[in-house]
Design a protein around this motif. Sequence first.
Motif, PDB file in Angstrom:
ATOM      1  N   GLY A 133      29.238  23.750  16.919  1.00  0.00           N
ATOM      2  CA  GLY A 133      30.503  23.949  16.366  1.00  0.00           C
ATOM      3  C   GLY A 133      31.435  24.149  17.550  1.00  0.00           C
ATOM      4  O   GLY A 133      31.000  24.313  18.728  1.00  0.00           O
ATOM      5  N   ARG A 134      32.616  24.160  17.307  1.00  0.00           N
ATOM      6  CA  ARG A 134      33.727  24.560  18.046  1.00  0.00           C
ATOM      7  C   ARG A 134      34.689  25.550  17.866  1.00  0.00           C
ATOM      8  O   ARG A 134      34.872  25.963  16.686  1.00  0.00           O
ATOM      9  CB  ARG A 134      34.550  23.153  18.584  1.00  0.00           C
ATOM     10  N   ARG A 171      25.351  20.441  20.543  1.00  0.00           N
ATOM     11  CA  ARG A 171      24.400  21.352  19.956  1.00  0.00           C
ATOM     12  C   ARG A 171      23.385  21.982  21.157  1.00  0.00           C
ATOM     13  O   ARG A 171      23.282  21.003  22.147  1.00  0.00           O
ATOM     14  CB  ARG A 171      23.669  20.831  18.824  1.00  0.00           C
ATOM     15  N   GLY A 177      31.495  27.624  18.493  1.00  0.00           N
ATOM     16  CA  GLY A 177      32.317  28.211  17.396  1.00  0.00           C
ATOM     17  C   GLY A 177      31.257  29.025  16.680  1.00  0.00           C
ATOM     18  O   GLY A 177      31.481  29.902  16.025  1.00  0.00           O
ATOM     19  N   ASN A 178      29.745  28.822  16.832  1.00  0.00           N
ATOM     20  CA  ASN A 178      28.697  29.462  16.183  1.00  0.00           C
ATOM     21  C   ASN A 178      27.507  29.597  17.023  1.00  0.00           C
ATOM     22  O   ASN A 178      27.182  28.911  17.661  1.00  0.00           O
ATOM     23  CB  ASN A 178      28.500  28.953  14.736  1.00  0.00           C
ATOM     24  N   ARG A 180      30.315  34.020  14.444  1.00  0.00           N
ATOM     25  CA  ARG A 180      31.289  32.882  14.239  1.00  0.00           C
ATOM     26  C   ARG A 180      32.292  33.399  14.826  1.00  0.00           C
ATOM     27  O   ARG A 180      32.858  34.341  14.534  1.00  0.00           O
ATOM     28  CB  ARG A 180      31.506  32.438  12.485  1.00  0.00           C
ATOM     29  N   PRO A 211      32.430  16.350  12.500  1.00  0.00           N
ATOM     30  CA  PRO A 211      32.398  16.914  11.187  1.00  0.00           C
ATOM     31  C   PRO A 211      31.527  16.299  10.119  1.00  0.00           C
ATOM     32  O   PRO A 211      31.541  14.994  10.276  1.00  0.00           O
ATOM     33  CB  PRO A 211      33.990  16.585  10.740  1.00  0.00           C
ATOM     34  N   TYR A 241      27.041  25.177   2.681  1.00  0.00           N
ATOM     35  CA  TYR A 241      27.956  25.244   3.728  1.00  0.00           C
ATOM     36  C   TYR A 241      27.183  26.348   4.657  1.00  0.00           C
ATOM     37  O   TYR A 241      27.025  25.806   6.021  1.00  0.00           O
ATOM     38  CB  TYR A 241      29.427  25.881   3.482  1.00  0.00           C
ATOM     39  N   VAL A 287      25.808  25.193   8.634  1.00  0.00           N
ATOM     40  CA  VAL A 287      26.559  26.081   9.905  1.00  0.00           C
ATOM     41  C   VAL A 287      25.374  26.493  10.707  1.00  0.00           C
ATOM     42  O   VAL A 287      25.204  26.234  11.965  1.00  0.00           O
ATOM     43  CB  VAL A 287      27.382  26.853   9.335  1.00  0.00           C
ATOM     44  N   GLN A 320      28.883  20.737  11.563  1.00  0.00           N
ATOM     45  CA  GLN A 320      30.228  21.266  11.495  1.00  0.00           C
ATOM     46  C   GLN A 320      30.792  20.787  10.044  1.00  0.00           C
ATOM     47  O   GLN A 320      31.271  19.600   9.830  1.00  0.00           O
ATOM     48  CB  GLN A 320      31.257  20.526  12.529  1.00  0.00           C
ATOM     49  N   CYS A 349      35.660  31.443   5.416  1.00  0.00           N
ATOM     50  CA  CYS A 349      35.492  30.115   5.664  1.00  0.00           C
ATOM     51  C   CYS A 349      36.252  28.999   4.860  1.00  0.00           C
ATOM     52  O   CYS A 349      36.295  28.094   4.583  1.00  0.00           O
ATOM     53  CB  CYS A 349      34.126  29.451   5.283  1.00  0.00           C
ATOM     54  N   GLN A 385      37.215  25.744   6.220  1.00  0.00           N
ATOM     55  CA  GLN A 385      36.129  24.460   6.163  1.00  0.00           C
ATOM     56  C   GLN A 385      35.643  24.294   4.684  1.00  0.00           C
ATOM     57  O   GLN A 385      35.105  23.298   4.529  1.00  0.00           O
ATOM     58  CB  GLN A 385      34.955  25.133   6.964  1.00  0.00           C
TER      59      GLN A 385
END
Length: 410
Positions: free
Chosen positions: A28-29, A39, A87-88, A101, A172, A190, A194, A199, A224, A227
């Motif tokens: 993620g970002r 990744r 991001g994660n 996160r 995405p 979801y 993640v 994403q 979330c 998203q």
Amino acid sequence: MTRSLADALDDVRALLLSPQLTRAVAAGRRRNAAPSLVRAELRPVALRAGTHLQIVTNDGTRPVTRNLPPGAPAEAAVDQLLAEPFGNWHVETSTSTLQLRVTKKGTAQVHRSTADRADTGPGDHDRAKRYLLDPDDPLFAAIGANAAKRRQVDAFLRALAATLPDTLPAGPLHVVDLGCGNAYLTFAAYRYLVARGAQPVVTGVDVREDQRRRNTALADQLGCAGQVRFVAGTIRQAPVEPAPDLVLALHACDTATDEALARAVDWQARWVLAAPCCHHDIAAQLRRQPAPQPYGPLVSAGILRERFADVLTDTLRATLLRAYGYRVDVVEFIDSQHTPRNLLLRARRGGVPDRREQHRAYRALVDQWAVTPRLQTLLPAVPDDAGAVVPDAAGATVPDAAGATVVSRP
């Protein structure tokens, strides 16, 4: 728990370099920042030279694997990854799991839990079940989940894991859940994606406006909302943009499952998971006409006719999907003691060796039983692998408005 990002990353670093590390994934970002890697996955590996830290990175073109000895080489590589604006982070050790996160404000939302099983040594078979979504995940507290619901979530996620490739595409991943209801499986998908380093951008569709409001509030509570969004509308008409990669339709009643499958085909979705429910349409058609011989006894009793209608409906759905270019598995996704509606159609686009043969098999079934499945009426003509149309059983074709030849619907 919300913490400063620097402090949270210090905790991640300690776990990554700990002898108790079993696996970690970064993906993620962050807002307004993109890492140079799509990744990164870390795990200990036993080599002849001793235990090393294996780091597999992917920049979107190809994976690169490095095995680093403990000490300075491993520490430098870990520090380099922590400097990337991922991001994660998902970190598992033999005693705990940490999920981090990065929020829009640049802080860290951290969830810790103890391990759900203990490895007592090689060959040990008396281990507690390991769930794909941590039983202590905040989602379960938010929806008031009991043990049975946790098992159902885990069974669904295992079916989802079996459907998706080992390496998910970069960028995405668009997901739609058609007929999402209270959306606990929507949120579970979801959270799982993640953790896999994807994403996901998720849209839940339900006809009820009160469900949309409730689910939107839950997305905000779980952090979330950016998203995971929800829209109120019918499966056939609800606005979903862009076209999704993954379509979920879990226990959509009767022909609502057909409507979901038709939209998935129209979107050319890569993957489809559908758990049918309440097969009334074909059952009603079987009641109105005599069965072909010698199958009269098969549908002479009401309960046998209803059960056969279930089997025939989903057989026709699976065969028709294959004619449209999907590889389809029909599986049981949870034990029948939890729900009698436990069948799952698991479809992946591409790789069907003979779509013409699938179409012929489909036509033979509907002609013999003199039924018209709802899914058939919702789909266009069936193209073969070369792009030409496949005639129906009578060989009938009609021109479309542009003069091209298309198959007439039966």
